[in-house]
Scaffold this motif. Structure first.
Motif, short mmCIF file in Angstrom:
data_model
loop_
_atom_site.label_atom_id
_atom_site.label_comp_id
_atom_site.label_asym_id
_atom_site.label_seq_id
_atom_site.Cartn_x
_atom_site.Cartn_y
_atom_site.Cartn_z
N GLY A 151 105.58 121.05 70.34
CA GLY A 151 107.04 121.48 70.47
C GLY A 151 107.43 121.60 71.88
N TYR B 250 113.23 124.88 83.06
CA TYR B 250 112.19 124.44 82.17
C TYR B 250 111.99 122.90 82.37
CZ TYR B 250 109.59 124.14 77.76
OH TYR B 250 108.64 123.90 76.94
N TYR C 33 100.13 125.52 78.25
CA TYR C 33 99.78 124.82 76.98
C TYR C 33 98.40 123.97 77.35
CZ TYR C 33 104.47 126.27 75.53
OH TYR C 33 105.33 127.14 75.26
N GLU D 151 117.92 126.53 81.47
CA GLU D 151 117.91 127.95 81.61
C GLU D 151 116.83 128.01 82.65
OE1 GLU D 151 115.97 126.08 79.62
OE2 GLU D 151 114.25 127.06 78.83
N HIS E 179 119.41 125.97 69.56
CA HIS E 179 118.30 124.87 69.77
C HIS E 179 118.59 123.69 70.63
CE1 HIS E 179 115.98 126.49 66.07
NE2 HIS E 179 117.30 126.57 65.70
N LYS F 293 115.08 121.62 75.30
CA LYS F 293 116.41 121.93 74.84
C LYS F 293 117.52 122.05 76.15
CE LYS F 293 114.57 125.40 72.47
NZ LYS F 293 114.71 126.66 71.70
N TRP F 294 118.51 121.92 75.79
CA TRP F 294 119.56 122.04 77.04
C TRP F 294 119.20 121.15 77.99
CZ3 TRP F 294 116.75 126.72 75.84
CH2 TRP F 294 117.30 127.30 74.92
N SER G 207 109.64 119.02 73.60
CA SER G 207 111.05 118.75 73.02
C SER G 207 111.89 119.48 73.53
CB SER G 207 111.18 119.08 71.75
OG SER G 207 110.37 118.15 70.78
N ARG H 277 119.52 117.68 73.23
CA ARG H 277 117.86 118.37 73.54
C ARG H 277 117.04 116.79 73.44
NH1 ARG H 277 115.24 121.93 69.17
NH2 ARG H 277 113.49 121.75 70.48
N HIS I 296 115.16 127.86 61.21
CA HIS I 296 114.36 126.98 61.98
C HIS I 296 113.78 128.06 62.70
CE1 HIS I 296 112.70 123.82 64.51
NE2 HIS I 296 112.72 123.05 63.65
N PHE I 297 112.36 127.73 63.39
CA PHE I 297 111.91 128.81 64.26
C PHE I 297 112.61 128.39 65.43
CE2 PHE I 297 108.90 126.73 67.25
CZ PHE I 297 109.01 125.62 66.82
N VAL I 298 112.43 129.42 66.49
CA VAL I 298 113.04 129.22 68.02
C VAL I 298 112.06 129.90 68.94
CG1 VAL I 298 114.81 130.00 69.39
CG2 VAL I 298 115.46 129.92 67.06
N ARG I 299 111.59 128.83 69.84
CA ARG I 299 110.85 129.50 70.98
C ARG I 299 111.49 128.97 72.10
NH1 ARG I 299 107.77 131.08 74.54
NH2 ARG I 299 105.81 130.21 74.98
N ASN I 300 111.89 130.09 72.94
CA ASN I 300 112.50 129.95 74.23
C ASN I 300 111.71 130.64 75.31
OD1 ASN I 300 114.81 128.87 72.82
ND2 ASN I 300 115.84 130.89 73.11
N HIS I 301 111.94 129.93 76.63
CA HIS I 301 111.13 130.69 77.72
C HIS I 301 111.87 131.43 78.62
CE1 HIS I 301 108.17 127.58 76.42
NE2 HIS I 301 107.24 128.08 77.30
N1 MTE Z 1 113.30 123.60 76.06
C1 MTE Z 1 113.68 124.37 76.94
N2 MTE Z 1 114.79 124.12 77.77
N3 MTE Z 1 113.20 125.93 76.99
C2 MTE Z 1 112.45 126.16 76.13
O1 MTE Z 1 111.91 127.57 76.21
N4 MTE Z 1 110.71 125.71 74.48
C3 MTE Z 1 109.90 124.47 74.08
C4 MTE Z 1 110.81 123.39 73.23
N5 MTE Z 1 111.88 123.23 74.32
C5 MTE Z 1 111.81 125.36 75.16
C6 MTE Z 1 112.55 124.00 75.10
C7 MTE Z 1 108.98 124.88 72.89
S1 MTE Z 1 107.69 125.53 73.68
C8 MTE Z 1 109.13 124.79 71.58
S2 MTE Z 1 107.77 124.84 70.48
C9 MTE Z 1 110.37 123.98 71.06
O2 MTE Z 1 111.44 124.03 72.11
C10 MTE Z 1 110.94 125.05 70.04
O3 MTE Z 1 112.18 124.47 69.53
P1 MTE Z 1 113.17 125.21 68.64
O4 MTE Z 1 113.38 126.39 69.49
O5 MTE Z 1 114.22 124.42 68.63
O6 MTE Z 1 112.36 125.33 67.43
#
Ligand code: MTE
Length: 566
Positions: free
Chosen positions: A346, A304, A372, A293, A333, A351-352, A349, A338, A179-184
């Motif tokens: 995305g 975030y 965005y 984070e 993820h 995470k953490w 959605s 999450r 599954h792709f990952v997109r973290n900030h």
């Molecule tokens: N949640 C947190 N805490 N930090 C993040 O960087 N990135 C978001 C979202 N939730 C993000 C986050 C973005 S831009 C996307 S596209 C999705 O998580 C990606 O989820 P995935 O990494 O589980 O695929």
């Protein structure tokens, strides 16, 4: 005249021809046709991997050490509660001069994996130090532990990665490691026993819930849903290839078709939790979601934070999940909890997730209010006021071809085998997928038995055998019709926007078609074999002739001559 546009031909640089043809745009100068004075001579920038201390830097407060907020929550620093801590971090940050982001849009994209390193993001963490110092290294370890070895690492830190095309749609449900990952920012490491979720703001009864509370089915019914998460950056590389845009290595990671994935998420509907908190107070219309984070934006440290409207939550379209495909959430993820916001971009959605706060208006946090954003084409780098862009929420209908690949030579028997995905946000789903092999004149429907099953919030993977009569360069194109009969713009130009978001135009893949069902083509391919001639590259002239002199004469003897006399 810009610095590169010398009037005297005697002074032109050796790459003048490339510049004139726009083949080296990163080196192009400015043609200033306004009456404004515009400076273009920037300080020469040496590629450096370190931050310099500014000679005139304000004194630092050595007692300011960034510590972890809570026991068992590695990688979580609370910023939103402490404005004075934010101010100190800002001051420390401003003492340094950081190297500029690499140019990968106008210049060549590095042919490495990781593609980009994220040098500045690493240095920002080091500059603030304390609990953030080792976050880049720890996060990369988690990537290597949790993700498939075939992942394409677009950015090493903060980690952004997508699966290779060959694996993305192999299964309709994406395996966790693909599954792709997109973290900030970094990847927190949170002890589930120490974890709790705070619910506050405009709720009638603020509460703190442990994971056990959330998993207690006597309190909350458990739900599992198949949901596609798609990043608004999916297929951005097509916009970059045509027209570059907002240029930051992280904001603008050069995503291809893989910033999308589908999983079975298990958890509870946020609606039930809000109900457990006695519902919302009168003016509350949005729920702010906090991720643990640290994110850096414009020299500020923050958590975030984004928001979703209450109407979305009320429709049971926001799940708080602790399982992904029947397994505990991977750390990368969002472990231990999450949000999964169905049918939305995305970015919502979170995470953490550690806090949900009910508020009156959409969040003013930068990820929600300043990123965005979808600008129309009168807004570019110099006038993109954040209030002029549409905040992206529901994702539009889109689709992509996974094979063949762009610029491949395809030898086929009159039909080309094509595979891909199709998706629509907002609770709509792909009803029909169509593929063209001639750039978009004639469309062939993917047989419904070749589409993966329908779900309200998920993509459909597909495969099809598409007639292709012609020889030479052609374009395979895919478009999807969703259940509301929305479809996609024909060209990437129609979806270009400064932020390079939501590339929802028809995906076009140029291929060189070699149609072996034609007798002449088949014969020629056999001749290649007989002569031991390499088929590639197609641009190389071949030594052996198409016809012998005898065959040539014989053919003319049965045809009218080229010219007529009367
Ligand atoms: N949640 C947190 N805490 N930090 C993040 O960087 N990135 C978001 C979202 N939730 C993000 C986050 C973005 S831009 C996307 S596209 C999705 O998580 C990606 O989820 P995935 O990494 O589980 O695929």
């Amino acid at each position: 005249m810009g610095p590169n546009q010398k009037e005297s031909v005697g002074l032109q640089p050796p790459n003048e021809w490339k510049l004139e043809q726009g083949l080296d745009p990163a080196q192009l100068g400015l043609r200033n046709q306004s009456n404004l004075v515009i400076h273009t001579e920037s300080q020469p920038v040496t590629a450096t991997n370190s931050a310099e201390l500014r000679p005139d830097a304000d004194d630092d407060d050595p007692a300011f050490v960034v510590g972890e907020e809570r026991k068992g929550w590695k990688g979580y620093v609370e910023w939103e509660e402490y404005p004075e801590k934010k101010a100190k971090a800002r001051k420390r940050f401003s003492r340094h001069k950081f190297p500029p982001p690499p140019e990968f849009q106008l210049g060549p994209v590095p042919a490495t994996n990781p593609v980009l390193e994220g040098v500045r993001w690493k240095l920002w963490h080091k500059a603030i130090g304390g609990a953030l110092s080792n976050v880049p290294e720890d996060s990369w370890k988690t990537v290597l532990e949790e993700k498939h070895p075939g992942m394409l690492h677009l950015l090493q830190f903060p980690y952004n990665g997508e699966p290779p095309k060959g694996l993305l749609t192999k299964e309709a449900i994406t395996p966790n490691d693909l599954h792709f990952v997109r973290n900030h920012g970094g990847i927190p490491d949170i002890d589930p026993v120490e974890f709790d979720l705070r619910l506050d703001g405009l709720v009638n009864e603020p509460r703190v819930l442990t994971l056990d509370d959330l998993k207690n089915e006597a309190l909350f019914p458990r739900t599992s849903m198949l949901v596609t998460i798609q990043c608004s950056g999916t297929r951005r590389v097509e916009q970059i290839g045509e027209y570059a845009g907002e240029g930051d290595e992280m904001i603008n990671a050069p995503w291809a078709e893989g910033a999308i994935g589908t999983a079975k998420w298990t958890g509870v509907s946020l609606k039930k939790i809000i109900k457990y908190c006695g519902g919302l107070k009168g003016d509350a219309k949005h729920l702010e979601l906090y991720g643990a984070e640290t994110y850096f934006k414009g020299g500020d440290c923050m958590n975030y934070v984004v928001s979703v409207p209450w109407s979305k939550v009320k429709a049971n379209e926001v799940l708080l999940a602790w399982e992904m495909n029947d397994k505990p959430l991977p750390k990368i993820h969002g472990f231990p909890l999450r949000a999964v916001v169905m049918g939305y971009i995305g970015a919502r959605s979170v995470k953490w997730l550690y806090r949900v706060k009910a508020i009156e208006n959409p969040s003013r946090a930068p990820v929600q209010s300043r990123e965005y954003l979808y600008f129309q084409q009168q807004y570019g780098k110099h006038n993109q006021l954040p209030t002029l862009g549409i905040q992206i929420q529901e994702m539009p209908v889109s689709s992509a071809i996974m094979s063949p690949w762009h610029k491949e030579i395809v030898v086929h028997n009159g039909h080309i085998e094509v595979t891909g995905w199709a998706y629509s946000g907002g609770g709509r789903w792909p009803e029909r997928v169509e593929v063209s092999s001639d750039g978009g004149w004639a469309w062939y429907a993917v047989p419904i038995e070749n589409l993966s099953p329908k779900h309200k919030y998920a993509w459909r993977t597909w495969s099809a055998s598409i007639p292709c009569d012609h020889e030479g360069w052609t374009e395979l194109v895919v478009r999807c019709w969703d259940n509301s009969l929305n479809t996609q713009p024909m060209n990437v130009r129609h979806s270009w926007n400064w932020g390079l978001h939501v590339t929802s135009s028809c995906h076009r893949v140029k291929i060189y078609s070699v149609n072996a069902s034609r007798p002449e083509t088949k014969k020629r391919l056999e001749q290649f074999e007989q002569h031991g001639e390499n088929f590639l590259p197609i641009t190389r002239p071949t030594e052996f002739k198409y016809m012998s002199a005898e065959e040539y004469e014989k053919a003319w003897s049965t045809m009218e001559p080229r010219d007529v006399d009367n």
